[in-house]
Write a protein that holds these residues in place. Structure first.
Motif, PDB file in Angstrom:
ATOM      1  N   ASN A 239       0.813  -1.229   0.000  1.00 17.56           N
ATOM      2  CA  ASN A 239       0.000   0.000   0.000  1.00 17.56           C
ATOM      3  C   ASN A 239       0.838   1.266   0.000  1.00 17.56           C
ATOM      4  N   THR A 240       0.174   2.344  -0.394  1.00 24.84           N
ATOM      5  CA  THR A 240       0.756   3.684  -0.292  1.00 24.84           C
ATOM      6  C   THR A 240       0.097   4.399   0.879  1.00 24.84           C
ATOM      7  N   LEU A 241       0.918   5.056   1.705  1.00 23.56           N
ATOM      8  CA  LEU A 241       0.402   5.702   2.909  1.00 23.56           C
ATOM      9  C   LEU A 241      -0.384   6.957   2.538  1.00 23.56           C
ATOM     10  N   ALA A 242      -1.458   7.193   3.265  1.00 19.26           N
ATOM     11  CA  ALA A 242      -2.252   8.412   3.053  1.00 19.26           C
ATOM     12  C   ALA A 242      -2.478   9.082   4.410  1.00 19.26           C
ATOM     13  N   GLU A 243      -2.653  10.396   4.347  1.00 16.07           N
ATOM     14  CA  GLU A 243      -2.972  11.187   5.546  1.00 16.07           C
ATOM     15  C   GLU A 243      -4.086  10.478   6.323  1.00 16.07           C
ATOM     16  N   GLY A 244      -3.903  10.341   7.602  1.00 10.45           N
ATOM     17  CA  GLY A 244      -4.964   9.739   8.416  1.00 10.45           C
ATOM     18  C   GLY A 244      -4.810   8.239   8.633  1.00 10.45           C
ATOM     19  N   ASP A 245      -3.920   7.593   7.862  1.00 10.86           N
ATOM     20  CA  ASP A 245      -3.686   6.164   8.111  1.00 10.86           C
ATOM     21  C   ASP A 245      -2.874   6.001   9.391  1.00 10.86           C
ATOM     22  N   LEU A 246      -2.989   4.818   9.972  1.00 14.02           N
ATOM     23  CA  LEU A 246      -2.088   4.426  11.052  1.00 14.02           C
ATOM     24  C   LEU A 246      -1.148   3.368  10.496  1.00 14.02           C
ATOM     25  N   LEU A 247       0.140   3.618  10.604  1.00 14.08           N
ATOM     26  CA  LEU A 247       1.127   2.632  10.137  1.00 14.08           C
ATOM     27  C   LEU A 247       1.581   1.788  11.315  1.00 14.08           C
ATOM     28  N   ASP A 262      12.223  -7.496  19.382  1.00 14.33           N
ATOM     29  CA  ASP A 262      10.848  -7.617  18.873  1.00 14.33           C
ATOM     30  C   ASP A 262      10.035  -6.432  19.396  1.00 14.33           C
ATOM     31  N   ILE A 263       9.859  -5.439  18.532  1.00 10.64           N
ATOM     32  CA  ILE A 263       9.227  -4.176  18.938  1.00 10.64           C
ATOM     33  C   ILE A 263       8.094  -3.847  17.962  1.00 10.64           C
ATOM     34  N   THR A 264       7.021  -3.291  18.501  1.00  9.70           N
ATOM     35  CA  THR A 264       5.948  -2.776  17.635  1.00  9.70           C
ATOM     36  C   THR A 264       5.639  -1.328  17.998  1.00  9.70           C
ATOM     37  N   ARG A 265       5.511  -0.520  16.969  1.00  4.61           N
ATOM     38  CA  ARG A 265       5.097   0.872  17.145  1.00  4.61           C
ATOM     39  C   ARG A 265       4.063   1.217  16.072  1.00  4.61           C
ATOM     40  N   VAL A 266       3.253   2.222  16.392  1.00  8.73           N
ATOM     41  CA  VAL A 266       2.218   2.684  15.474  1.00  8.73           C
ATOM     42  C   VAL A 266       2.410   4.184  15.265  1.00  8.73           C
ATOM     43  N   THR A 267       2.373   4.606  14.029  1.00  8.86           N
ATOM     44  CA  THR A 267       2.662   6.001  13.683  1.00  8.86           C
ATOM     45  C   THR A 267       1.496   6.589  12.888  1.00  8.86           C
ATOM     46  N   PRO A 268       1.036   7.780  13.285  1.00  5.54           N
ATOM     47  CA  PRO A 268      -0.033   8.411  12.500  1.00  5.54           C
ATOM     48  C   PRO A 268       0.554   9.059  11.233  1.00  5.54           C
ATOM     49  N   VAL A 269       0.115   8.619  10.089  1.00  2.48           N
ATOM     50  CA  VAL A 269       0.643   9.164   8.836  1.00  2.48           C
ATOM     51  C   VAL A 269       0.093  10.597   8.693  1.00  2.48           C
ATOM     52  N   GLY A 270       1.013  11.544   8.471  1.00  2.00           N
ATOM     53  CA  GLY A 270       0.613  12.946   8.436  1.00  2.00           C
ATOM     54  C   GLY A 270       0.895  13.635   9.761  1.00  2.00           C
ATOM     55  N   GLY A 271       1.256  12.850  10.789  1.00  2.00           N
ATOM     56  CA  GLY A 271       1.755  13.451  12.023  1.00  2.00           C
ATOM     57  C   GLY A 271       0.715  13.767  13.079  1.00  2.00           C
ATOM     58  N   SER A 454       4.811   7.805  23.570  1.00  2.00           N
ATOM     59  CA  SER A 454       3.680   8.625  24.002  1.00  2.00           C
ATOM     60  C   SER A 454       3.044   9.255  22.766  1.00  2.00           C
ATOM     61  N   VAL A 455       1.795   9.700  22.923  1.00  4.47           N
ATOM     62  CA  VAL A 455       1.099  10.321  21.785  1.00  4.47           C
ATOM     63  C   VAL A 455       1.931  11.475  21.220  1.00  4.47           C
ATOM     64  N   ASP A 456       2.411  12.338  22.090  1.00  3.94           N
ATOM     65  CA  ASP A 456       3.165  13.508  21.606  1.00  3.94           C
ATOM     66  C   ASP A 456       4.455  13.093  20.922  1.00  3.94           C
ATOM     67  N   ALA A 457       5.174  12.134  21.525  1.00  4.00           N
ATOM     68  CA  ALA A 457       6.470  11.731  20.961  1.00  4.00           C
ATOM     69  C   ALA A 457       6.282  11.068  19.597  1.00  4.00           C
ATOM     70  N   VAL A 458       5.245  10.272  19.474  1.00  6.52           N
ATOM     71  CA  VAL A 458       5.013   9.578  18.198  1.00  6.52           C
ATOM     72  C   VAL A 458       4.588  10.578  17.126  1.00  6.52           C
ATOM     73  N   GLU A 459       3.761  11.535  17.508  1.00  8.95           N
ATOM     74  CA  GLU A 459       3.361  12.557  16.523  1.00  8.95           C
ATOM     75  C   GLU A 459       4.569  13.370  16.065  1.00  8.95           C
ATOM     76  N   ALA A 460       5.483  13.624  17.003  1.00  9.87           N
ATOM     77  CA  ALA A 460       6.671  14.427  16.627  1.00  9.87           C
ATOM     78  C   ALA A 460       7.588  13.646  15.705  1.00  9.87           C
ATOM     79  N   GLU A 461       7.608  12.333  15.870  1.00 14.41           N
ATOM     80  CA  GLU A 461       8.536  11.498  15.089  1.00 14.41           C
ATOM     81  C   GLU A 461       8.011  11.249  13.668  1.00 14.41           C
ATOM     82  N   ALA A 462       6.677  11.228  13.532  1.00 11.67           N
ATOM     83  CA  ALA A 462       6.073  10.830  12.248  1.00 11.67           C
ATOM     84  C   ALA A 462       6.540  11.732  11.121  1.00 11.67           C
ATOM     85  N   GLY A 463       7.241  11.162  10.174  1.00 15.89           N
ATOM     86  CA  GLY A 463       7.659  11.915   8.991  1.00 15.89           C
ATOM     87  C   GLY A 463       8.734  12.947   9.262  1.00 15.89           C
ATOM     88  N   ALA A 464       9.388  12.880  10.435  1.00 14.90           N
ATOM     89  CA  ALA A 464      10.324  13.936  10.835  1.00 14.90           C
ATOM     90  C   ALA A 464      11.513  14.079   9.887  1.00 14.90           C
TER      91      ALA A 464
END
Ligand code: GLY
Ligand code: MN
Ligand code: MN
Length: 466
Positions: A239-247, A262-271, A454-464
């Motif tokens: 797939n191609t990522l779109a704004e609003g997806d969760l990766l 063995d780590i899992t993280r979820v990132t909001p595409v678009g931040g 954390s929510v803030d840290a993940v949002e800051a990292e997304a697409g940084a």
């Protein structure tokens, strides 16, 4: 490899403390696994129990321990002139044996004679359960019997002894897992920082793969890198990522000595998480934090699984997706609509450590048995924790359309599940958070470098990075 003293000490523990009663212990290493013809193999992966006791990361070897004599021997294919010309020579078997502190080295034909002699004298030959057909064929040839039935002769006593020993990690093993987690954190950051609208999932897999290959490491297991995190072991990334997806990225690197992260993280595409995503993410984070805090020696992991399920359920009730008494809902298994897998498993040389020796033998104590309740039946680890165990803690919350449709049609657990609301969330996909923790004398320590969560840290990292 570790030094020879490490392998000698590991074998001594098996021979002296944890041993089956008598006979020989046969620990074959792996042979190459061809992709499409013999000279075009998959990357070689050594058998983990062989690695643990005999260390060498090369094909065609077999370790033997004599339980009465207390000795260890290493057998293998001796290299031919052809081998020398095409793939390079190998050290002598005695040199390989010396390197891991084994007394004797010899060719596979010497091993076959030794096995025939042991059988003729009625000695027991203990071997671990086979998980590849090539192993079944070899055991059948060496020990007699049909390849399809040889697994039934695998040694329960040996499997249990190896599990007892490998479950408790030494400081050197924990250091390996932390090394693997350092590389794991780097690949997660590479994916998170490039997770922008328009990026393809595969390009993120490529970034992770490139970093690992450049560092001469590999994935510890096929990664999940997907905006469809609701497919639990999703290894497709088309797939191609779109704004609003969760990766969702569930990935782990290996250490140089083959230990896994063995780590899992979820990132909001678009931040930015949507409000609903943020609430669901917060629910999973709260469940994971509660579980991590509850880790301690003596506590059965099944109780920690229930604790995570309870916290998740409380949040889902606040969101109007569930209703009623949280404890009753968890006891009934209603939360498993959203959290249908177990909270975690041991990690070591294998990402699901030692599962080739038997998932229930690893994960369940003698007085425990696996539940047949949906969700709990997928719990790989239930046993009381001990200092030295390394475990994953990986709660999740998923909206799996076929599962929701199935349960809704049946009205399953409808006293606890608000199907009207659940169907509104049907497209929310999946969220999982996973970390690896060492059980200590009085609690637990999350291993590896910290990775945004954390929510803030993940949002800051997304697409940084883009
Ligand atoms: N990566 C597979 C698992 O988390 O169990
Ligand atoms: Mn895991
Ligand atoms: Mn995982």
């Amino acid at each position: 490899m570790f030094d020879a003293a490490t392998y000698r000490a590991r074998r001594r523990t098996l021979l002296q403390e944890d041993r089956p009663a008598e006979g020989l212990v046969l620990l074959p290493g792996n042979t190459p696994s061809p992709r499409n013809y013999a000279d075009n193999p998959h990357p070689f992966r050594q058998d983990s129990t062989f690695l643990y006791y005999f260390g060498h990361d090369r094909p065609h070897l077999c370790g033997v321990m004599d339980l009465e004599e207390g000795t260890a021997s290493l057998y293998g294919r001796t290299s031919t002139l052809e081998d020398e010309i095409w793939t390079g020579g190998t050290p002598s078997l005695q040199a390989l044996a010396d390197r891991v502190g084994a007394q004797k080295g010899g060719s596979l034909s010497v091993l076959e004679e030794a096995l025939a002699d042991a059988r003729a004298r009625g000695r027991t030959i203990h071997f671990p359960p086979p998980y590849r057909d090539a192993q079944r064929l070899r055991y059948a040839r060496w020990l007699g019997g049909a390849p399809d039935e040889i697994g039934a002769q695998a040694s329960e006593a040996l499997a249990r002894a190896v599990i007892r020993q490998r479950s408790v990690k030494t400081d050197a093993e924990v250091a390996e897992i932390e090394d693997a987690l350092t590389a794991t954190a780097q690949i997660h950051r590479a994916a998170q920082r490039h997770a922008v609208p328009g990026a393809t999932e595969q390009s993120l897999v490529g970034r992770m793969t490139g970093r690992l290959a450049g560092a001469n490491r590999s994935f510890a297991f096929p990664p999940t890198c997907s905006i469809h995190g609701e497919v639990l072991h999703n290894h497709a990334s088309p797939n191609t990522l779109a704004e609003g997806d969760l990766l969702l990225v569930d990935a782990g690197a290996t250490s140089p000595r083959h230990y896994a992260g063995d780590i899992t993280r979820v990132t909001p595409v678009g931040g930015r998480f949507t409000e609903r995503q943020r609430a669901l993410y917060t629910a999973v984070l709260a469940a994971q934090e509660a579980a991590l805090q509850a880790l301690a020696p003596g506590v059965p992991f099944v109780e920690i699984h229930r604790r995570a399920a309870h916290v998740l359920t409380e949040h889902l009730m606040e969101l109007g997706l569930m209703q009623g008494d949280p404890a009753a809902a968890v006891a009934a298994g209603a939360h498993a609509l959203f959290f249908p897998h177990g909270l975690g498993h041991m990690v070591g040389l294998d990402v699901h450590d030692m599962e080739s020796l038997g998932e229930d033998r690893v994960g369940y104590a003698d007085d425990q048995s696996r539940s047949d309740q949906f969700g709990l039946n997928a719990l790989r680890l239930a046993r009381p924790l001990r200092p030295g165990y390394v475990v994953t803690v990986e709660p999740g919350c998923y909206f799996i359309p076929p599962l929701i449709e199935h349960w809704r049609a049946e009205g399953r657990h409808d006293e606890f599940l608000r199907y009207d609301r659940v169907t509104e969330f049907m497209k929310e996909g999946g969220i999982r958070l996973e970390d690896d923790a060492l059980i200590t004398a009085d609690g637990a320590r999350v291993l590896g470098p910290s990775l945004p969560k954390s929510v803030d840290a993940v949002e800051a990292e997304a697409g940084a990075a883009v």
